[in-house]
Motif scaffolding. Structure first.
Motif, PDB file in Angstrom:
ATOM      1  N   GLN A 344     -30.527  88.973  46.485  1.00 52.67           N
ATOM      2  CA  GLN A 344     -29.458  89.915  46.157  1.00 52.67           C
ATOM      3  C   GLN A 344     -28.223  89.687  47.016  1.00 52.67           C
ATOM      4  N   ARG A 347     -26.479  86.398  45.920  1.00 55.68           N
ATOM      5  CA  ARG A 347     -25.782  86.618  44.648  1.00 55.68           C
ATOM      6  C   ARG A 347     -24.488  87.404  44.884  1.00 55.68           C
ATOM      7  N   TRP A 348     -24.568  88.416  45.748  1.00 54.63           N
ATOM      8  CA  TRP A 348     -23.418  89.270  46.020  1.00 54.63           C
ATOM      9  C   TRP A 348     -22.256  88.479  46.615  1.00 54.63           C
ATOM     10  N   ASP A 378     -24.785  99.409  49.451  1.00 53.70           N
ATOM     11  CA  ASP A 378     -25.959  99.938  48.745  1.00 53.70           C
ATOM     12  C   ASP A 378     -25.978 101.464  48.796  1.00 53.70           C
ATOM     13  N   HIS A 394     -22.076  94.739  43.037  1.00 52.66           N
ATOM     14  CA  HIS A 394     -23.416  95.157  43.455  1.00 52.66           C
ATOM     15  C   HIS A 394     -24.395  95.045  42.285  1.00 52.66           C
ATOM     16  N   ALA A 397     -25.431  91.650  41.634  1.00 56.10           N
ATOM     17  CA  ALA A 397     -26.266  91.103  42.698  1.00 56.10           C
ATOM     18  C   ALA A 397     -27.722  91.534  42.556  1.00 56.10           C
ATOM     19  N   VAL A 398     -27.954  92.773  42.156  1.00 65.50           N
ATOM     20  CA  VAL A 398     -29.320  93.313  42.185  1.00 65.50           C
ATOM     21  C   VAL A 398     -30.080  93.120  40.883  1.00 65.50           C
ATOM     22  N   ARG A 399     -29.345  92.829  39.791  1.00 67.99           N
ATOM     23  CA  ARG A 399     -30.066  92.661  38.522  1.00 67.99           C
ATOM     24  C   ARG A 399     -29.328  91.687  37.618  1.00 67.99           C
ATOM     25  N   GLU A 404     -34.095  93.954  36.932  1.00 64.51           N
ATOM     26  CA  GLU A 404     -33.801  93.977  38.366  1.00 64.51           C
ATOM     27  C   GLU A 404     -34.585  92.898  39.104  1.00 64.51           C
ATOM     28  N   ARG A 407     -37.177  93.550  45.050  1.00 62.17           N
ATOM     29  CA  ARG A 407     -36.458  93.949  46.252  1.00 62.17           C
ATOM     30  C   ARG A 407     -37.400  94.521  47.300  1.00 62.17           C
TER      31      ARG A 407
END
Length: 578
Positions: A344, A347-348, A378, A394, A397-399, A404, A407
């Motif tokens: 994550q 990716r962010w 977050d 965000h 980044a997370v999905r 998703e 994590r």
């Protein structure tokens, strides 16, 4: 078509443009975006931008319910240019393979893979899977050697005059006319000069006895591309070439021949047309006047295609390192980054900056600040206080459109986890004890709850923190130092020791260690910085330095509350002489 609600970020804007252009070019067909990677050595974090930029755009298009293909062309039929430095399992003997296709070069010793290209491709494929990147991989070796591009090759050769005229507009310095090649092999100096040509020099073809030619055969004897086309017949497609290295010569029919490839400045636009690519970014080195992306915009028309939307992307740096180059040793790869950070976060870093903005990825102490920044974001996203562009970055980044990414269940501060991993030196039971005491009201039940973040922090400590910066708690009290302390310093240690039991949690110990100098100066332990004179900060720094010396024998170390928890109450009292 469902519109994205994330309308404030660069990804959405490109997705809008790409969808509109795709509908104009090929209505009703899947949108095609592309990346190109050469497995000539470790595929580094700069190369990852070549993938992440179209991935993020493709993923946004999928989120809108549309079909999209993200092609990754593995340029494994490129020539092997040089022996990279710093690669385990290779030596100078690999130089004998310079000029061969990457798939014809042996893999490093001990590799599980059949050749050089597959060895370096595999690490990238594994990293992309962890990052949630969905793609269709295309081996250019497979494409060329199976004859997939035969019509395109014949078409390019037929129109070689038109291609040469386009390229000639950008040739600022004319090369001297090439002499008819003899059968004499090249000497070492000539070979070294020849090695400097090829993809890295954005090779646009050569002119020999047959005139300009946009196709290079690999030699049927030595497998290398140091060849010159000496004759070609358009009607029969008979092609004669000579190897400048070993002197081998043969005549083949190009309409049956599959052991060669178009030169880079022709190959790339040919693929745009063949695959119907609508979006493909390129690095700044491909975007200058006369470079492959610019010239390709004209050559692609010869193949009946159009140039993709192609933003230029800036370089990605590493904290403390110069611009990355995969020909030099020690260049961090996506796999290296994923050892020390969750997908994550990685990716962010690519999602939050526009492609033309450069940024750095931290492998040094800066990674702790970066994680603090991520955790703050977050929290802001969770409570609804984040800005729209930050929310979008965000979310990307997370999905992905598929769901998703896995994590960490209990994402504790990275710097705390790193400190614990440092102090406990691999003892999982000790790490669990300390982490459980951080928040006594909600103790950690298992180290697995802190994973994979804990494992990433531990890997960072073990691989990127120098041995002389590691934390080693003293075995016994520094009696000489304790004897030398003045009354005020001795009193400060007593106040700390007396408060340990009552304040034994991360927040409690933070309050205690900052509060001791305040209390000694006659203020409340709860007094805020605004209520205190400036000299209190000096007193706190002096107190902290004393504690570090008594606990770990240095001026600095991990955050004191974490360090105290790690050492344990009784041992702290012993080391403080209390």
């Amino acid at each position: 078509m469902a519109q994205s609600t994330e309308t404030t970020d660069w990804v959405s804007r490109f997705a809008d443009e790409v969808i509109e252009e795709s509908e104009r070019r090929a209505p009703g067909k899947p949108v095609v975006v592309a990346s190109g990677l050469s497995p000539s050595g470790p595929i580094h974090l700069g190369n990852l931008r070549e993938v992440m930029t179209p991935h993020l755009v493709a993923d946004e298009i999928r989120r809108r319910g549309l079909q999209v293909r993200h092609l990754i062309s593995w340029d494994d039929y490129d020539r092997y240019r040089k022996v990279p430095a710093g690669i385990a399992g290779i030596d100078d003997s690999w130089a004998e393979h310079i000029g061969k296709p990457l798939t014809s070069v042996p893999a490093p010793k001990g590799s599980a893979y059949p050749n050089w290209a597959e060895h370096f491709k595999a690490a990238m494929v594994e990293a992309l899977a962890e990052l949630g990147v969905e793609f269709d991989g295309i081996s250019q070796t497979a494409q060329y050697t199976s004859g997939v591009y035969r019509e395109q090759i014949l078409h390019a050769v037929k129109h070689r005059g038109d291609i040469d005229a386009i390229l000639d507009q950008y040739r600022t310095k004319k090369a001297p006319a090439k002499k008819q090649q003899s059968q004499k092999p090249l000497d070492e100096a000539e070979l070294e000069a020849a090695e400097g040509s090829g993809a890295a020099a954005e090779d646009d073809g050569s002119s020999g006895a047959a005139g300009y030619f946009p196709y290079k055969p690999y030699c049927g004897n030595c497998e290398k591309d140091l060849t010159t086309v000496t004759a070609y017949d358009d009607d029969s497609t008979e092609l004669t070439y000579t190897c400048d290295l070993c002197g081998f010569s043969e005549t083949v029919r190009l309409n049956e021949f599959n052991r060669g490839k178009l030169v880079w400045k022709v190959d790339w636009p040919m693929r745009w047309a063949y695959e119907g690519v609508v979006f493909e970014p390129s690095g700044v080195d491909h975007s200058s006047p006369g470079s492959s992306f610019q010239v390709g915009g004209q050559i692609v028309g010869i193949f009946g295609g159009k140039q993709p939307i192609g933003p230029m992307y800036a370089f990605v740096g590493i904290s403390g390192m110069a611009k990355m180059s995969s020909s030099k040793g020690g260049v961090p790869t996506p796999g290296d980054a994923l050892q020390i950070m969750e997908p994550q976060l990685l990716r962010w870093l690519y999602a939050r900056r526009r492609p033309n903005q450069s940024f750095k990825i931290a492998f040094d102490q800066e990674i702790q600040r970066l994680y603090d920044e991520w955790d703050k974001l977050d929290a802001k996203v969770a409570d609804g206080s984040a800005l729209p562009a930050d929310i979008a970055a965000h979310a990307r980044a997370v999905r992905t459109a598929e769901g998703e990414l896995p994590r960490t269940a209990r994402p504790m501060p990275y710097r705390t986890l790193a400190s614990v991993a440092d102090i406990t030196a691999g003892h999982a039971d000790q790490a669990l004890r300390i982490l459980s005491e951080l928040d006594p009201a909600n103790p950690l039940g298992s180290l697995d709850e802190a994973r994979p973040r804990y494992d990433k922090a531990e890997a960072w400590i073990n691989t990127h923190v120098p041995a002389d910066q590691r934390t080693i708690v003293r075995d016994e009290a520094d009696v000489e130092l304790l004897k030398s302390l003045d009354e005020a310093s001795t009193e400060s240690l007593r106040l700390l020791a007396d408060g340990l039991a009552e304040h034994w949690s991360l927040d409690g110990l933070t309050h205690l260690v900052y509060g001791v100098p305040k209390v000694q100066a006659g203020f409340s332990a709860d007094a805020t910085p605004k209520e205190l004179p400036a000299e209190i900060k000096t007193a706190q720094r002096t107190f902290f330095a004393l504690l570090y010396h008594l606990l770990v024998g240095r001026d600095t170390g991990p955050r004191l509350p974490t360090l105290l928890l790690a050492v344990g109450q009784e041992r702290v009292r012993t080391l403080l002489g209390a």
